[in-house]
Design a protein around this motif. Structure first.
Motif, PDB file in Angstrom:
ATOM      1  N   GLU A  42       1.428 -33.067 -12.766  1.00 43.23           N
ATOM      2  CA  GLU A  42       2.169 -32.035 -12.049  1.00 43.23           C
ATOM      3  C   GLU A  42       1.477 -31.878 -10.700  1.00 43.23           C
ATOM      4  OE1 GLU A  42       1.874 -28.401 -14.242  1.00 43.23           O
ATOM      5  OE2 GLU A  42       3.473 -28.961 -15.629  1.00 43.23           O
ATOM      6  N   GLU A  43       2.042 -31.082  -9.818  1.00 49.24           N
ATOM      7  CA  GLU A  43       1.405 -30.801  -8.531  1.00 49.24           C
ATOM      8  C   GLU A  43       0.044 -30.137  -8.762  1.00 49.24           C
ATOM      9  OE1 GLU A  43       0.799 -30.886  -4.567  1.00 49.24           O
ATOM     10  OE2 GLU A  43       2.596 -31.676  -5.519  1.00 49.24           O
ATOM     11  N   GLY A  44      -1.049 -30.847  -8.466  1.00 46.58           N
ATOM     12  CA  GLY A  44      -2.395 -30.301  -8.579  1.00 46.58           C
ATOM     13  C   GLY A  44      -2.922 -30.143  -9.992  1.00 46.58           C
ATOM     14  N   ALA A  45      -2.223 -30.721 -10.972  1.00 46.01           N
ATOM     15  CA  ALA A  45      -2.646 -30.534 -12.371  1.00 46.01           C
ATOM     16  C   ALA A  45      -2.172 -31.710 -13.224  1.00 46.01           C
ATOM     17  CB  ALA A  45      -2.075 -29.227 -12.922  1.00 46.01           C
ATOM     18  N   ARG A  57      -3.159 -27.615 -20.026  1.00 47.08           N
ATOM     19  CA  ARG A  57      -2.891 -27.863 -18.606  1.00 47.08           C
ATOM     20  C   ARG A  57      -4.229 -27.791 -17.879  1.00 47.08           C
ATOM     21  NH1 ARG A  57      -1.228 -24.914 -13.777  1.00 47.08           N
ATOM     22  NH2 ARG A  57       0.185 -26.261 -12.604  1.00 47.08           N
ATOM     23  N   GLU A  58      -4.596 -28.888 -17.220  1.00 44.83           N
ATOM     24  CA  GLU A  58      -5.856 -28.965 -16.496  1.00 44.83           C
ATOM     25  C   GLU A  58      -5.574 -28.992 -14.998  1.00 44.83           C
ATOM     26  OE1 GLU A  58      -8.440 -31.425 -19.845  1.00 44.83           O
ATOM     27  OE2 GLU A  58      -7.827 -32.461 -18.025  1.00 44.83           O
ATOM     28  N   LEU A  59      -6.075 -27.988 -14.290  1.00 40.23           N
ATOM     29  CA  LEU A  59      -5.972 -27.954 -12.838  1.00 40.23           C
ATOM     30  C   LEU A  59      -7.026 -28.893 -12.261  1.00 40.23           C
ATOM     31  CD1 LEU A  59      -5.799 -24.076 -12.376  1.00 40.23           C
ATOM     32  CD2 LEU A  59      -3.883 -25.682 -12.408  1.00 40.23           C
ATOM     33  N   LEU A  61      -9.483 -29.522  -9.692  1.00 36.15           N
ATOM     34  CA  LEU A  61     -10.153 -28.709  -8.685  1.00 36.15           C
ATOM     35  C   LEU A  61     -10.737 -29.533  -7.546  1.00 36.15           C
ATOM     36  CD1 LEU A  61     -12.077 -26.298 -11.080  1.00 36.15           C
ATOM     37  CD2 LEU A  61      -9.848 -25.931  -9.991  1.00 36.15           C
ATOM     38  N   TYR A  72     -12.380 -30.000 -12.986  1.00 33.16           N
ATOM     39  CA  TYR A  72     -11.091 -29.488 -13.446  1.00 33.16           C
ATOM     40  C   TYR A  72     -11.292 -28.195 -14.221  1.00 33.16           C
ATOM     41  CZ  TYR A  72     -12.367 -31.604 -17.949  1.00 33.16           C
ATOM     42  OH  TYR A  72     -13.011 -31.950 -19.109  1.00 33.16           O
ATOM     43  N   SER A  75      -6.085 -24.145 -17.691  1.00 32.92           N
ATOM     44  CA  SER A  75      -5.390 -22.890 -17.392  1.00 32.92           C
ATOM     45  C   SER A  75      -4.464 -22.529 -18.544  1.00 32.92           C
ATOM     46  CB  SER A  75      -4.600 -22.999 -16.086  1.00 32.92           C
ATOM     47  OG  SER A  75      -3.508 -23.871 -16.242  1.00 32.92           O
ATOM     48  N   SER A  84     -13.989 -24.486 -17.411  1.00 34.42           N
ATOM     49  CA  SER A  84     -14.059 -25.409 -16.285  1.00 34.42           C
ATOM     50  C   SER A  84     -15.020 -26.523 -16.669  1.00 34.42           C
ATOM     51  CB  SER A  84     -14.518 -24.702 -15.006  1.00 34.42           C
ATOM     52  OG  SER A  84     -15.805 -24.168 -15.177  1.00 34.42           O
TER      53      SER A  84
END
Length: 135
Positions: A42-45, A57-59, A61, A72, A75, A84
């Motif tokens: 996904e966008e940024g994740a 879902r992992e952002l 970072l 990462y 979230s 994190s």
């Protein structure tokens, strides 16, 4: 806050290991096959599906090419209020490196299940990226 660190020795060049780590959309095929069964970007994740059925879902970072470091954060986890983590690839001579995996999370009570997953994941990373054996 609980913190778990895994130092994983890999019998492969740091550049090759970093190439697999940085490929954030293909961890189920290149980095931890079998431990992770699917990854969707996904966008940024990324959405990561684990073999045990857990979906997170992992952002993403930070993806630092110079330091060979990926950071990462999970979230929206029902299990944890904070999670994190980071991977860093450290060269250890010709054809060898160390993969440092650090996870920080709350609550402390999640240490046992998170630690178990990290031990399993580390062994799979080690086998997929270089040396066969424990983690």
């Amino acid at each position: 806050m609980a913190s778990i660190r895994k130092d994983i020795e890999i019998d492969a060049p740091a550049a090759a290991v970093w190439d697999a780590v940085r490929d954030v959309g293909q961890i189920h095929t290149r980095f931890v096959p079998g431990f992770v069964t699917d990854t969707k970007l996904e966008e940024g994740a990324r959405i990561v599906t684990f073999a045990n059925g857990l979906v997170v879902r992992e952002l993403i970072l930070d993806l630092d090419e110079d330091r060979r470091r990926l950071a990462y954060a999970v979230s929206g986890s029902e299990m944890m209020s904070h999670h994190s983590a980071s991977f860093e690839v450290v060269p250890e001579g010709e054809g060898r490196c160390r993969l440092v995996w650090i996870a920080d999370f709350l609550p402390h009570e999640a240490a046992e299940p998170v630690g178990g997953m990290m031990t399993e994941g580390a062994a799979i990373m080690q086998a997929a990226l270089g040396r066969k054996g424990g983690g």
